[in-house]
Design a protein around this motif. Structure first.
Motif, PDB file in Angstrom:
ATOM      1  N   ALA A   1       0.842  -1.201   0.000  1.00 50.82           N
ATOM      2  CA  ALA A   1       0.000   0.000   0.000  1.00 50.82           C
ATOM      3  C   ALA A   1       0.876   1.251   0.000  1.00 50.82           C
ATOM      4  CB  ALA A   1      -0.922  -0.007   1.220  1.00 50.82           C
TER       5      ALA A   1
ATOM      6  N   ASP B   1      -3.771  -2.309  -0.729  1.00 49.11           N
ATOM      7  CA  ASP B   1      -4.387  -3.393   0.033  1.00 49.11           C
ATOM      8  C   ASP B   1      -4.921  -2.843   1.354  1.00 49.11           C
ATOM      9  OD1 ASP B   1      -4.815  -5.620   1.777  1.00 49.11           O
ATOM     10  OD2 ASP B   1      -3.506  -6.837   0.519  1.00 49.11           O
ATOM     11  N   ALA B   2      -6.221  -2.970   1.558  1.00 49.46           N
ATOM     12  CA  ALA B   2      -6.858  -2.403   2.751  1.00 49.46           C
ATOM     13  C   ALA B   2      -6.257  -2.943   4.034  1.00 49.46           C
ATOM     14  CB  ALA B   2      -8.361  -2.685   2.721  1.00 49.46           C
ATOM     15  N   ASP B   3      -5.966  -4.260   4.074  1.00 47.59           N
ATOM     16  CA  ASP B   3      -5.444  -4.872   5.286  1.00 47.59           C
ATOM     17  C   ASP B   3      -4.013  -4.445   5.596  1.00 47.59           C
ATOM     18  OD1 ASP B   3      -7.816  -6.241   5.616  1.00 47.59           O
ATOM     19  OD2 ASP B   3      -7.112  -8.015   4.537  1.00 47.59           O
TER      20      ASP B   3
ATOM     21  N   ASP C   1      -6.384   1.116   3.650  1.00 47.34           N
ATOM     22  CA  ASP C   1      -7.595   1.681   4.246  1.00 47.34           C
ATOM     23  C   ASP C   1      -7.232   2.247   5.619  1.00 47.34           C
ATOM     24  OD1 ASP C   1     -10.020   2.321   5.355  1.00 47.34           O
ATOM     25  OD2 ASP C   1     -10.831   0.289   5.300  1.00 47.34           O
ATOM     26  N   SER C   2      -7.269   3.571   5.723  1.00 47.38           N
ATOM     27  CA  SER C   2      -6.918   4.224   6.997  1.00 47.38           C
ATOM     28  C   SER C   2      -8.134   4.840   7.663  1.00 47.38           C
ATOM     29  CB  SER C   2      -5.854   5.308   6.751  1.00 47.38           C
ATOM     30  OG  SER C   2      -6.300   6.243   5.782  1.00 47.38           O
ATOM     31  N   SER C   3      -9.329   4.402   7.284  1.00 42.47           N
ATOM     32  CA  SER C   3     -10.559   5.018   7.773  1.00 42.47           C
ATOM     33  C   SER C   3     -10.700   4.911   9.296  1.00 42.47           C
ATOM     34  CB  SER C   3     -11.779   4.389   7.095  1.00 42.47           C
ATOM     35  OG  SER C   3     -11.815   2.989   7.301  1.00 42.47           O
TER      36      SER C   3
ATOM     37  N   TRP D   1      -3.967   4.239  -0.014  1.00 45.16           N
ATOM     38  CA  TRP D   1      -4.608   3.360  -0.994  1.00 45.16           C
ATOM     39  C   TRP D   1      -3.761   2.093  -1.140  1.00 45.16           C
ATOM     40  CZ3 TRP D   1      -1.654   7.553  -2.088  1.00 45.16           C
ATOM     41  CH2 TRP D   1      -0.616   7.403  -3.017  1.00 45.16           C
TER      42      TRP D   1
END
Length: 713
Positions: free
Chosen positions: A215, A230-232, A236-238, A228
């Protein structure tokens, strides 16, 4: 995995290695060549390359990964200035900008397909697990290696033809920052090569990009973070979005997680929890005071301002440093030149076999490298003076000069100063640079400790950077004697030994470009010229009065960042350009003295007592002068930007001022308003009293387009 460190200084440098023997931990086969003169060491997953002071390269470790460089040995015998690695290959940049590659052919060790493009003018190279990307002096990018890893950039080729200033990598993708602050990505989509989900956030304002294995995370000029991939792995920093909305100064990635340092020294983490994305176990130790974070694939280590180290992540790989905790309680980084290691023994965590060689004298190449445009840049001079005053070791390199080879990636547009820090990250633009220095170095700070005074300092620093600079550009490129001198002398800051034909072309280019730019950027025209000139004359008059009262700097007897911002512009106005320097000498000789004195204040002793929180009548006059033109201009510009207007028409002190709108200055106003809104009641009352009657009220009235109430003033 193995480790290598250099010891000593300059030509006496030798190299010490430990860890997996076949991956470079055993350098006995080349030991005589590493006994002295090493200035840089670069490693990949199985090999090392050491660059020596004579420009030659020595390699060792696994042959297929680049440990054997015999096939290109003649090309590595001299003139090499930098070596960069991919996962299993190495690339060297030579003094003429030529690139030489070796190691795994598929991973970029074979660059024959793009050899003509790598024959000269390459200034930076970045490698990932399977490919390389090189930036050339014209801002174009050349790629090679495994296509899927980014070795094939044809899909984004039009965006990489010019204007690229930095390239970063994940394991299988690249991200390039352009001079506009936009970001271009390519390579494996799942590893950050596809940034379409956040594309609107990457069109402008990006100053730094950091990648981990899968990422990317980008810091924008306003201190917010966009991620942005790979979310894991942190794409994903939401979950921590609120903590990444502003104030971030540095991001570090490891294998599958990120750690961000905020301006107050707090660390925010996200991504794979086991690998350091979850720092809750050490959260109380990361609330403040962190100045640097370093990661390996599975863990993080943070250095605090007091010299202690905090670790977290996968315990076996260094997340647990309890075995060496007493050695990490203070004095890091290498205060006495010794090295402390921990983690998986065969990966370098056990250095007992070479402990005597690591006990002292390890070379500290953490001297800050400032890569500036030229000495004629007021913002570069501003940063240089701060480094001198704060006694921070540095190397000054003029961008585009003969010395501008083999530097690490430089952030931001090429016309801004940048500093490359000891962690390899580069920060662009003078104000963020100074903020980062304040965070990392505890002594001789240039931001006042008093909250109210600190805000006034921010206000006057921004005035100098965004309005006082109009004085500098106008006088340099509006009057014929100044135009002639600027065209004649500015090329000399790059090189005083360039061929005549090159010099004449450079001279013509500088004059043509800057005389056009002064209209577009500064807003100098027949309408605005009288306003700009009146503003400068009044500024130097009130400054001269201030110094004649016995005060050495804006806020007493200790310089602040606002002083350095004024100084940067005055190095040109008071000391270089003929028209304003004659004017300043005649009307405000104390301002000339102030400027000369601030060039190097490394010998000056300072204490917190030096900052005077009293608002003297002469300081009030300076604030009033700043508020006359700068304040209403910033508001008018922000309104124009909000409406999408390309031109600003404002009435300043009853005088018409027409110029192009400037989005960055609109952001500056927003940041000042946010800083004002965050003041405590006591600090706010102090600021309100200081600014009363100065004309600044208009900057802090309630903004109907914002949720922040600025109406307290």
């Amino acid at each position: 995995m193995a480790m290598a460190r250099s010891r000593g200084r300059a030509a006496t440098e030798d190299v010490v290695t430990w860890g997996l023997a076949d991956a470079g931990g055993d350098s006995s086969a080349v030991a005589p060549l590493l006994a002295e003169g090493v200035v840089q060491v670069c490693g990949n997953e199985g090999a090392f390359a050491a660059t020596k002071a004579n420009g030659s390269v020595v390699t060792w470790g696994r042959a297929p990964s680049g440990g054997d460089s015999s096939a290109v040995a003649p090309l590595l015998a001299e003139d090499v200035v930098q070596v960069c690695g991919s996962h299993r290959a190495l690339a060297a940049i030579k003094a003429n900008g030529r690139v030489v590659t070796w190691g795994d052919a598929d991973a970029g060790g074979d660059s024959s397909a793009v050899a003509p493009l790598l024959a000269n003018s390459v200034v930076q190279v970045c490698g990932n697990d399977g490919a390389f990307a090189a930036i050339k002096g014209n801002g174009s990018v050349v790629t090679w290696g495994r296509a899927a890893y980014g070795g094939d950039s044809s899909a984004v080729a039009p965006f990489l033809a010019e204007g690229v200033v930095q390239v970063r990598r994940s394991s299988g993708a690249f991200a390039a920052i352009k001079v506009s602050g936009s970001v271009v990505t390519w390579g494996y989509a799942s590893r950050g090569g596809d940034s379409s989900a956040v594309a609107p956030l990457l069109t402008e304002g990006v100053v730094q990009v950091c990648g981990n294995q899968r990422a990317f995370a980008a810091i924008k000029a306003n201190g917010s973070v966009v991620s942005w991939g790979d979310a894991d792995a942190g794409g994903d920093s939401s979950a921590v979005a609120g903590l990444l909305a502003e104030g971030v100064v540095l991001v570090c990635g490891n294998g599958d997680a990120f750690a961000a340092i905020r301006a107050n020294g707090r660390v925010v983490t996200w991504g794979n929890a086991d690998n350091g994305g979850d720092s809750s176990g050490v959260a109380p130790l990361l609330v403040e005071g962190v100045i640097q974070v370093c990661g390996n694939p599975y863990a993080f280590a943070a250095i605090k301002a007091n010299g202690s180290v905090v670790t977290w992540g996968y315990a076996l790989y260094g997340g647990n440093s309890s075995a060496v905790a007493p050695l990490l309680a203070e004095g890091v980084v290498q205060a006495n030149g010794s090295v402390v290691t921990w983690g998986l023994a065969e990966r370098g965590g056990d250095s007992s076999a070479v402990a005597p060689l690591l006990a002292e004298g390890i070379a500290d190449w953490s001297h800050k490298v400032q890569n500036n445009v030229l000495a004629g840049s007021p913002y570069s001079r501003k940063v240089l003076s701060v480094l001198r005053f704060r006694r921070i070791p540095y190397r000054w390199i003029t961008r585009g000069s003969l010395d501008d080879k083999g530097l690490q990636d430089a952030a931001g547009p090429p016309l801004l100063p940048n500093v490359i820090f000891d962690d390899g990250e580069s920060v662009a633009d003078s104000t963020p640079i100074i903020k980062r220095l304040e965070l990392q170095f505890p002594d001789r700070k240039v931001h006042p400790s008093h909250a109210g005074l600190a805000f006034l300092n921010s206000l006057l620093e921004d005035y100098a950077d965004e309005w006082h600079t109009k004085h500098m550009f106008h006088y340099r490129w509006w009057f014929k004697p100044d135009i002639i001198k600027g065209g004649r002398m500015l090329p000399m800051f790059y090189s005083h030994s360039m061929p005549d034909a090159q010099y004449r072309g450079f001279e013509k280019l500088v004059i043509e470009r800057q005389t056009q730019r002064v209209v577009a950027v500064t807003g100098s025209n027949e309408i605005t010229a009288p306003v700009i000139e009146e503003s400068y004359k009044c500024l130097i008059s009130v400054l001269n009065d201030h110094f004649s009262s016995g005060t050495r700097f804006l806020f007493g007897d200790r310089p602040s960042s606002a002083d350095f911002a004024l100084f940067g512009q005055l190095t040109q106005l008071a000391l270089f350009d003929p028209t304003p320097s004659d004017l300043t000498e005649e009307r405000a000789p104390r301002v000339v003295g102030y400027t000369m004195f601030m060039e190097d204040m490394s010998g000056m002793d300072v204490t917190d007592v030096g900052w005077d929180i009293r608002i003297s009548s002469t300081l009030k006059a300076i604030l009033a002068e700043a508020g006359r033109f700068y304040a209403p201009w910033m508001v008018a510009n922000a309104a124009a930007v909000a409406q999408g207007a390309k031109e600003v028409r404002a009435t300043l002190e009853g005088k018409l001022f027409v110029a192009s709108s400037f989005p960055y200055q609109a952001k500056c106003l927003r940041w000042l308003r946010e800083e004002y809104a965050a003041l405590s009641a006591e600090a706010c009352a102090y600021v309100d009293e200081a600014l009363d009657g100065t004309g600044f009220r208009v900057m802090f009235e309630k903004d109907p387009s914002s949720a922040v109430d600025h109406s307290r003033l």
